[in-house]
Motif scaffolding. Structure first.
Motif, PDB file in Angstrom:
ATOM      1  N   ARG A   1       0.838  -1.199   0.000  1.00 42.80           N
ATOM      2  CA  ARG A   1       0.000   0.000   0.000  1.00 42.80           C
ATOM      3  C   ARG A   1       0.869   1.245   0.000  1.00 42.80           C
ATOM      4  O   ARG A   1       2.046   1.199   0.341  1.00 42.80           O
ATOM      5  N   LYS A   2       0.297   2.352  -0.384  1.00 41.85           N
ATOM      6  CA  LYS A   2       1.038   3.600  -0.509  1.00 41.85           C
ATOM      7  C   LYS A   2       1.562   4.056   0.845  1.00 41.85           C
ATOM      8  O   LYS A   2       0.864   3.958   1.858  1.00 41.85           O
ATOM      9  N   GLY A   3       2.786   4.530   0.853  1.00 42.53           N
ATOM     10  CA  GLY A   3       3.411   5.052   2.067  1.00 42.53           C
ATOM     11  C   GLY A   3       4.511   6.017   1.689  1.00 42.53           C
ATOM     12  O   GLY A   3       4.578   6.493   0.546  1.00 42.53           O
ATOM     13  N   VAL A   4       5.370   6.328   2.634  1.00 41.45           N
ATOM     14  CA  VAL A   4       6.520   7.191   2.360  1.00 41.45           C
ATOM     15  C   VAL A   4       7.654   6.315   1.854  1.00 41.45           C
ATOM     16  O   VAL A   4       8.061   5.365   2.526  1.00 41.45           O
ATOM     17  N   GLU A   5       8.163   6.633   0.655  1.00 43.42           N
ATOM     18  CA  GLU A   5       9.214   5.810   0.059  1.00 43.42           C
ATOM     19  C   GLU A   5      10.552   6.047   0.744  1.00 43.42           C
ATOM     20  O   GLU A   5      11.005   7.179   0.907  1.00 43.42           O
ATOM     21  N   ILE A   6      11.185   4.944   1.130  1.00 45.98           N
ATOM     22  CA  ILE A   6      12.495   4.962   1.780  1.00 45.98           C
ATOM     23  C   ILE A   6      13.458   4.131   0.928  1.00 45.98           C
ATOM     24  O   ILE A   6      13.054   3.156   0.298  1.00 45.98           O
ATOM     25  N   ILE A   7      14.720   4.508   0.922  1.00 42.62           N
ATOM     26  CA  ILE A   7      15.757   3.667   0.327  1.00 42.62           C
ATOM     27  C   ILE A   7      16.783   3.330   1.398  1.00 42.62           C
ATOM     28  O   ILE A   7      17.209   4.198   2.175  1.00 42.62           O
ATOM     29  N   ILE A   8      17.147   2.071   1.471  1.00 42.66           N
ATOM     30  CA  ILE A   8      18.191   1.598   2.382  1.00 42.66           C
ATOM     31  C   ILE A   8      19.151   0.759   1.553  1.00 42.66           C
ATOM     32  O   ILE A   8      18.719  -0.114   0.790  1.00 42.66           O
ATOM     33  N   GLY A   9      20.415   1.041   1.675  1.00 43.04           N
ATOM     34  CA  GLY A   9      21.373   0.288   0.874  1.00 43.04           C
ATOM     35  C   GLY A   9      22.709   0.137   1.568  1.00 43.04           C
ATOM     36  O   GLY A   9      23.034   0.865   2.507  1.00 43.04           O
TER      37      GLY A   9
ATOM     38  N   LEU B   1       8.795  12.445   7.394  1.00 49.53           N
ATOM     39  CA  LEU B   1       8.568  11.277   8.243  1.00 49.53           C
ATOM     40  C   LEU B   1       7.685  11.633   9.435  1.00 49.53           C
ATOM     41  O   LEU B   1       6.949  10.781   9.941  1.00 49.53           O
ATOM     42  N   ASP B   2       7.790  12.877   9.889  1.00 51.54           N
ATOM     43  CA  ASP B   2       6.999  13.308  11.045  1.00 51.54           C
ATOM     44  C   ASP B   2       5.552  13.623  10.675  1.00 51.54           C
ATOM     45  O   ASP B   2       4.715  13.828  11.563  1.00 51.54           O
ATOM     46  N   GLY B   3       5.282  13.686   9.367  1.00 51.98           N
ATOM     47  CA  GLY B   3       3.930  14.006   8.924  1.00 51.98           C
ATOM     48  C   GLY B   3       3.774  15.482   8.626  1.00 51.98           C
ATOM     49  O   GLY B   3       3.927  16.314   9.519  1.00 51.98           O
ATOM     50  N   VAL B   4       3.513  15.835   7.377  1.00 51.43           N
ATOM     51  CA  VAL B   4       3.302  17.233   6.989  1.00 51.43           C
ATOM     52  C   VAL B   4       1.955  17.339   6.282  1.00 51.43           C
ATOM     53  O   VAL B   4       1.464  16.382   5.684  1.00 51.43           O
ATOM     54  N   ARG B   5       1.348  18.515   6.411  1.00 51.76           N
ATOM     55  CA  ARG B   5       0.069  18.804   5.749  1.00 51.76           C
ATOM     56  C   ARG B   5      -0.982  17.733   6.055  1.00 51.76           C
ATOM     57  O   ARG B   5      -1.652  17.220   5.174  1.00 51.76           O
ATOM     58  N   GLY B   6      -1.052  17.380   7.318  1.00 55.05           N
ATOM     59  CA  GLY B   6      -2.075  16.443   7.751  1.00 55.05           C
ATOM     60  C   GLY B   6      -1.745  14.982   7.575  1.00 55.05           C
ATOM     61  O   GLY B   6      -2.554  14.122   7.934  1.00 55.05           O
ATOM     62  N   GLN B   7      -0.569  14.662   7.037  1.00 53.98           N
ATOM     63  CA  GLN B   7      -0.187  13.262   6.873  1.00 53.98           C
ATOM     64  C   GLN B   7       0.147  12.641   8.232  1.00 53.98           C
ATOM     65  O   GLN B   7       0.623  13.315   9.143  1.00 53.98           O
ATOM     66  N   VAL B   8      -0.079  11.344   8.336  1.00 49.25           N
ATOM     67  CA  VAL B   8       0.198  10.633   9.584  1.00 49.25           C
ATOM     68  C   VAL B   8       1.704  10.384   9.687  1.00 49.25           C
ATOM     69  O   VAL B   8       2.326   9.972   8.704  1.00 49.25           O
TER      70      VAL B   8
ATOM     71  N   TYR C   1       5.212   3.200   6.996  1.00 45.64           N
ATOM     72  CA  TYR C   1       3.833   3.447   7.420  1.00 45.64           C
ATOM     73  C   TYR C   1       3.812   3.898   8.880  1.00 45.64           C
ATOM     74  O   TYR C   1       4.830   3.846   9.583  1.00 45.64           O
ATOM     75  N   GLU C   2       2.624   4.286   9.321  1.00 49.34           N
ATOM     76  CA  GLU C   2       2.465   4.666  10.722  1.00 49.34           C
ATOM     77  C   GLU C   2       2.572   3.451  11.632  1.00 49.34           C
ATOM     78  O   GLU C   2       2.784   3.599  12.834  1.00 49.34           O
ATOM     79  N   ASP C   3       2.456   2.249  11.068  1.00 51.41           N
ATOM     80  CA  ASP C   3       2.486   1.040  11.880  1.00 51.41           C
ATOM     81  C   ASP C   3       3.509   0.033  11.361  1.00 51.41           C
ATOM     82  O   ASP C   3       3.309  -1.177  11.440  1.00 51.41           O
ATOM     83  N   GLY C   4       4.610   0.512  10.796  1.00 50.76           N
ATOM     84  CA  GLY C   4       5.650  -0.401  10.332  1.00 50.76           C
ATOM     85  C   GLY C   4       6.168  -0.026   8.965  1.00 50.76           C
ATOM     86  O   GLY C   4       6.205   1.145   8.594  1.00 50.76           O
ATOM     87  N   TYR C   5       6.524  -1.034   8.179  1.00 50.77           N
ATOM     88  CA  TYR C   5       7.104  -0.794   6.858  1.00 50.77           C
ATOM     89  C   TYR C   5       6.883  -2.025   5.991  1.00 50.77           C
ATOM     90  O   TYR C   5       6.507  -3.106   6.490  1.00 50.77           O
TER      91      TYR C   5
END
Length: 731
Positions: free
Chosen positions: A609-617, A668-675, A710-714
């Motif tokens: 599902r849609k969330g905040v995209e992260i890259i880890i490498g 990550l902290d949530g902007v413009r009403g994002q969780v 996500y707000e509850d994991g990744y």
């Protein structure tokens, strides 16, 4: 003021004394190639020792001269009447291997090779340099250089550079640039209060590297701050280990010029392309507690400030100013440096109001607004009041202190001197650093000279003063969090995963994505289940298993690294019919893209599902070893390169600081009403990835791109593991 004791400074980093003490603090020196020609280094070295009143034995070595500058000369090392701690070799490059053989026979502990003409000139020079190292190791001689500017130890009165007007002090300096040394020496001369302990030019680092010199400075009781100008590390990973241990005892300041390109050239993944950068080097140094300066004119101010004040408890600064404009500038620079204006308590503001005029500003920055014009000592009272506030970590005086008697009236000189004494008393009574900027600093009025003589840093630049405050705060926080900075232990390797690496090695390929996902899953990383279809006949069962979930389908092939470019990815698929259509399309596109490709099948997994995209490498940098990268995906990594790096293994503090470091942290902290997303889950993921890489040296590169936060994991959407061809099991 914060002072480390001589015993603390002398404590060794590794539990045993560095062998460099034997010849960087020598009791006897041979000048091989000593000369009567004032233009030669063999002459200047002799002059530096004689003028500096070196108390040890000086042995000029020259095949024809009977004496040099009135000191008896000898035709060879073998002819010297006593032992030699240090040899300065001033002869041409071609003679050096033979001379080092003589040094070995004589029992010389260390040799400085001034000559150039080695690996920096090409293959022939590289062969000569290898001969130098072989001769040195055969004789047990440690080598500084070649291609070095030399060294001095001013407390030992060893000045082999014959530098004038350089005073003994507590700043140790290692520099790959001789001109940078000259620049700092001239700057210190103008400062008038800064001195040096030991200087070495490491040159080509054929034998002794930056990690060895840093260890020596960490142990040296005469050095309160180790300062390095670095163009390139020979063994970056070892340097990081030494830096981590040294910064526990004393500050370390590094100015790094340039950046390695080896990792960028060798990389085949997104992570590798961003690794090897200057930003990566800076992040790794700061991870170990090093104070990194980014402008060359900051080197000496920051070194001086750290030598004098050592650390602050944190980054909350109280500013006291006698001018609103400069208070505003100081506030801007503090914010840019990651420092904060300390919120002053009601009690502090009440006490300030009792001594200041009504028009004064009592919030931070405190602007005395003319209150000190007739009584400059009042500034010291303000500094004392704000220093007693528990919300304050350090105190910053900004303005024209020292110049009141010049600007207003000569009879104010006494008040300024009383103010200076009160500031000195305050600095001695508190553990909160006091840093002074004065626009009169360049002319060195009496009050500022008194402050400087008493060990308070005085700067003519707001920017330099702020950089010192930042370094003090960063060091204090690093020391305070060292208890949280122990790297996490690596997990035990999983047998099935090891078998996958063995199979990949035997077949000369990297891990398939389903193998990479199994690796992650085996060590507690949250990865959605997947199925691999090796033929169209398997699609019906897979469709039934996932039901109405939307699926992603990706080609599985050792020969197709960039799946999307080959048309090897289809998204949002439901039901058997869509799976069959997508399967046929993927195979057709991939065979057209790479006709010879070995296609094993396709991988299917539920759409995230849609969330905040992260890259880890992770990539294995050729200088620093395994390095982990974290950042926001999409445009943030592609264009802005808003990423953080840490050396593996990570501690929990390291992982959390990576998340906090990126400029887009507010997303990550949530902007413009994002969780807000679950940042602790991301910290946990970073630690798991660090542990995985530590447990499996077979991993050359690892990319998790993207990870949906996500707000509850990744959810790890895509995983790629490149196998190290040099590891056992790789054919």
């Amino acid at each position: 003021m914060n002072r480390i004791t001589i015993a603390e400074a002398a404590a060794t980093v590794h539990g045993e004394r560095s062998p460099l003490h034997d010849f960087l603090s020598p009791d006897s020196i041979a000048i091989i190639g000593a000369s009567a020609d004032p233009t030669k280094r063999g002459y200047k070295a002799m002059v530096g020792l004689i003028k500096g009143h070196y108390a040890g034995a000086i042995y000029p070595v020259h095949p024809k001269l009977a004496e040099v500058l009135g000191v008896r000369a000898y035709p060879s090392l073998d002819a010297l009447p006593g032992p030699v701690d240090l040899a300065l070799i001033c002869t041409p490059a071609a003679t050096v291997p033979g001379i080092l053989e003589e040094c070995g026979r004589k029992g010389v502990k260390g040799a400085i090779v001034l000559a150039s003409g080695f690996k920096e000139t090409g293959e022939e020079g590289a062969r000569l340099e290898r001969a130098v190292l072989e001769a040195a190791r055969a004789g047990g001689v440690r080598v500084i250089g070649p291609n070095t500017s030399g060294m001095f130890n001013l407390h030992k009165k060893v000045n082999l550079l014959d530098l004038a007007n350089v005073k003994a002090g507590d700043i140790g300096f290692i520099s790959q640039s001789g001109n940078m040394l000259l620049s700092l020496v001239l700057e210190a001369e103008h400062n008038g209060h800064v001195g040096f302990s030991t200087y070495v030019g490491p040159g080509n680092q054929t034998d002794i590297g930056f990690n060895d010199y840093l260890r020596y400075l960490g142990e040296d009781p005469r050095t309160r701050v180790a300062t390095l100008y670095v163009e390139g590390f020979r063994d970056g990973r070892r340097f990081l280990r030494v830096a981590r241990e040294t910064t526990l005892k004393k500050p370390v300041v590094v100015y790094k010029s340039g950046a390695t390109e080896e990792g960028r050239k060798a990389a085949s993944s997104h992570t590798g392309a961003l690794a090897g950068s200057y930003a990566m080097t800076v992040d790794l140094l700061r991870q170990m507690g090093v104070s990194v300066v980014e402008d060359s004119d900051e080197i000496l101010p920051v070194a001086e400030g750290l030598a004098l004040l050592q650390q602050a408890r944190g980054k909350r600064v109280a500013v006291v100013s006698d001018g609103g404009g400069q208070a505003t500038i100081a506030s801007d620079r503090l914010a840019e440096a990651g420092l904060t204006l300390a919120p002053l308590s009601e009690e502090t503001r009440r006490r300030l109001a009792e001594i200041l005029l009504p028009q004064a500003s009592l919030v931070n920055p405190v602007d005395v607004a003319g209150s000190s014009d007739a009584n400059p000592a009042l500034l010291a009272d303000c500094l004392r009041i704000v220093a007693e506030d528990e919300n304050v970590d350090s105190v910053f005086l900004v303005g024209m202190f020292g110049g009141y008697y010049t600007r207003f009236a000569e009879n104010l000189l006494g008040g300024e001197m009383r103010g200076a004494e009160a500031m000195i008393e305050l600095a001695r009574a508190t553990d909160k650093p006091l840093v002074i900027y004065s626009l009169y600093a360049p002319v060195k009025p009496p009050a500022l000279r008194r402050l400087h003589e008493a060990g308070l840093p005085v700067y003519a630049s707001i920017e330099h003063a702020v950089r010192v405050l930042a370094a003090l705060g960063e060091r204090g926080i690093h020391l305070a969090t060292r208890g949280q900075s122990e790297p996490a232990a690596a997990p035990e390797p999983d047998a099935a995963v090891l078998a996958a690496f063995t199979a990949a090695g035997e077949q000369g390929r990297d891990l398939f994505e389903y193998e990479a996902r199994a690796l992650l899953r085996a060590h507690g990383v949250a990865v959605a289940e997947e199925r691999v279809a090796r033929g169209a006949d398997e699609l019906a069962g897979i469709a039934a298993h996932f039901g109405e979930q939307a699926l992603a389908m990706k080609v599985v092939s050792r020969d197709i690294l960039h799946k999307s470019d080959a048309g090897g990815v289809k998204l949002g698929l439901r039901g058997e019919a869509e799976l069959r259509t997508a399967y046929d399309a993927i195979l057709s596109s991939c065979r057209a893209y790479a006709p010879q490709a070995d296609i094993e099948g396709v991988l299917l997994t539920p759409m995230a599902r849609k969330g905040v995209e992260i890259i880890i490498g992770v990539s294995r940098d050729p200088i620093f070893g395994p390095v982990l990268m974290f950042g926001l995906g999409g445009i943030f990594v592609e264009v802005l390169e808003d990423v953080a790096f840490r050396s593996i293994p990570l501690s929990r503090h390291d992982a959390r600081s990576m998340v906090d470091q990126i400029k887009a942290r507010r997303i990550l902290d949530g902007v413009r009403g994002q969780v807000p997303v679950d940042t602790e889950a991301l910290v946990d993921l970073l630690l798991k990835v660090s542990g995985i890489v530590s447990a499996y040296p077979q991993i050359a590169e690892l990319d998790l791109n993207p990870v949906m936060a996500y707000e509850d994991g990744y959810a790890v959407v895509d995983a790629r593991v490149i196998v190290d061809a040099g590891e056992e099991g790789k054919s």
